[in-house]
Design an enzyme around this catalytic site. Structure first.
Site, mmCIF file in Angstrom:
data_model
loop_
_atom_site.group_PDB
_atom_site.id
_atom_site.type_symbol
_atom_site.label_atom_id
_atom_site.label_comp_id
_atom_site.label_asym_id
_atom_site.label_seq_id
_atom_site.Cartn_x
_atom_site.Cartn_y
_atom_site.Cartn_z
ATOM 1 N N ASP A 158 0.807 -1.214 0.000
ATOM 2 C CA ASP A 158 0.000 0.000 0.000
ATOM 3 C C ASP A 158 0.844 1.270 0.000
ATOM 4 O O ASP A 158 0.509 2.249 0.657
ATOM 5 C CB ASP A 158 -0.960 -0.016 1.196
ATOM 6 C CG ASP A 158 -2.194 0.851 0.952
ATOM 7 O OD1 ASP A 158 -2.496 1.157 -0.219
ATOM 8 O OD2 ASP A 158 -2.847 1.237 1.926
ATOM 9 N N LYS A 160 1.952 4.687 -1.002
ATOM 10 C CA LYS A 160 1.364 5.861 -1.645
ATOM 11 C C LYS A 160 1.637 7.059 -0.744
ATOM 12 O O LYS A 160 1.948 6.894 0.441
ATOM 13 C CB LYS A 160 -0.139 5.678 -1.886
ATOM 14 C CG LYS A 160 -0.928 5.307 -0.647
ATOM 15 C CD LYS A 160 -2.400 5.151 -0.968
ATOM 16 C CE LYS A 160 -3.155 4.587 0.218
ATOM 17 N NZ LYS A 160 -4.582 4.442 -0.032
ATOM 18 N N ASN A 163 0.420 7.402 2.868
ATOM 19 C CA ASN A 163 0.972 6.566 3.933
ATOM 20 C C ASN A 163 2.384 6.962 4.342
ATOM 21 O O ASN A 163 3.058 6.227 5.055
ATOM 22 C CB ASN A 163 0.924 5.087 3.532
ATOM 23 C CG ASN A 163 -0.490 4.547 3.591
ATOM 24 O OD1 ASN A 163 -1.350 5.111 4.262
ATOM 25 N ND2 ASN A 163 -0.749 3.459 2.889
ATOM 26 N N ASP A 176 0.659 2.619 8.450
ATOM 27 C CA ASP A 176 -0.495 1.854 7.980
ATOM 28 C C ASP A 176 -0.128 0.523 7.327
ATOM 29 O O ASP A 176 0.076 0.447 6.122
ATOM 30 C CB ASP A 176 -1.378 2.682 7.034
ATOM 31 C CG ASP A 176 -2.809 2.183 7.080
ATOM 32 O OD1 ASP A 176 -3.036 1.035 7.520
ATOM 33 O OD2 ASP A 176 -3.722 2.938 6.687
ATOM 34 N N THR A 196 -4.539 0.508 -3.819
ATOM 35 C CA THR A 196 -5.244 1.676 -4.331
ATOM 36 C C THR A 196 -5.090 1.655 -5.850
ATOM 37 O O THR A 196 -3.978 1.487 -6.347
ATOM 38 C CB THR A 196 -4.615 2.947 -3.719
ATOM 39 O OG1 THR A 196 -4.657 2.794 -2.293
ATOM 40 C CG2 THR A 196 -5.349 4.191 -4.127
#
Ligand code: ADE
Length: 309
Positions: A158, A160, A163, A176, A196
């Site tokens: 994840d 991005k 985060n 996260d 995402t």
């Protein structure tokens, strides 16, 4: 009820509590030990609040997750992994877990409070960041990913801007771990569609199974976004199917202003075949890329490098 907790798999309560060295020496915490200040963010399974611990008056980030919601989406293993990552983590560029506890309905992680703001807000204010900033942020992210993928055997999945938190001195903290998963033996693949859309690696979309190389792909997306201010496979209407189509077509446009080194690095990370991605045989090949020729990796790890942010 207790019965309900059992059926909800918090038998993993065993993993969640007994493996915690931090807690064994102190009495169990509860939500009553904290004063809620304000909400910091919102994730898939709950919210993050700025809190003050009553006994020491220190500020923390409290992540509260709904057990039922985690259980219903079959991601209870992820909560255990998140705890495990955060617990074992002794890495300068990953958020630290200070305490954890649970109520009948919720899991709580008490994280160190990172006070420099969110990286995506800096990115949003610009149409792309200066090269030394991108090199610095990317390099700290690379050390965090290398640690997760190679030392903890965890796929982050994840990556991005949302985060990436920043410390007051401008260093990166990855946060996260709700989507993280364990790397399997022999790098066997996982099959769940997570992440995402604009950051999804092609093998995730194709449901071919994926492993840690998805983090190399998303690193390529992140570096492209930091340089240009946009992700390479963005779509004006945010049409999910169209974005997935563009990712599978994999024909990103490199603006003429982008340096040759940057283009070459991104292109080597955005390889459709995971085995052909730069880093698939270890992170040294990324660290030794000419884009990072100015980075002293040891100094960076020791936080001796002043942040350009
Ligand atoms: N938002 C999410 N996690 C956070 C943390 N650990 N510190 C500050 N803000 C956050």
């Amino acid at each position: 009820s207790k019965q309900q907790d059992e059926t909800m798999g918090y038998t993993s309560e065993r993993n969640l509590v007994s493996s915690n060295q931090l807690e064994s020496t102190q009495k169990k915490l509860s939500i009553e030990d904290f004063v809620m200040l304000n909400q910091l963010g919102k994730g898939a399974f709950g919210k993050v609040f700025k809190v003050k611990k009553k006994d020491n008056c220190k500020i923390y980030a409290l992540k509260a997750m709904n057990k039922k919601q985690i259980f219903d989406s079959n991601l209870e293993q992820n909560a255990v992994i998140e705890k495990e990552v955060l617990n074992n983590n002794k890495h300068p560029f990953i958020v630290n877990l200070k305490y954890s506890f649970q109520s009948q309905t919720k899991l709580y992680f008490v994280l160190e409070y990172i006070d420099g703001g969110e990286f995506y807000q800096i990115l949003q204010r610009t149409q792309g960041l200066p090269e030394p900033v991108v090199q610095f942020v990317a390099a700290e992210v690379i050390l965090a990913l290398e640690y997760l993928n190679m030392k903890l055997n965890i796929i982050y999945r994840d990556l991005k801007p949302e985060n990436l938190l920043l410390t007051k001195s401008g260093h990166v903290k990855l946060t996260d771990f709700g989507l993280a998963t364990k790397r399997k033996e022999n790098n066997q693949k996982s099959y769940t569609l997570v992440g995402t859309t604009e950051y999804l690696a092609p093998e995730i979309i194709r449901k071919e199974g994926h492993s840690f190389e998805v983090d190399l792909w998303t690193l390529g997306i992140l570096i492209y976004e930091m340089i240009t201010g946009k992700t390479p496979f963005a779509h004006p209407e945010r049409n999910q199917n169209k974005i997935q189509y563009l990712i599978l077509k994999n024909n990103p446009i490199y603006p003429p202003t982008m340096s040759r080194d940057a283009k070459d690095l991104i292109n080597s990370l955005l390889q459709t075949n995971p085995q052909l991605r730069l880093g698939a045989n270890g992170y040294d090949s990324i660290k030794n890329h000419s884009y990072f020729s100015k980075i002293n990796w040891q100094d960076l790890y020791e936080q001796k490098v002043k942040s350009p942010l």
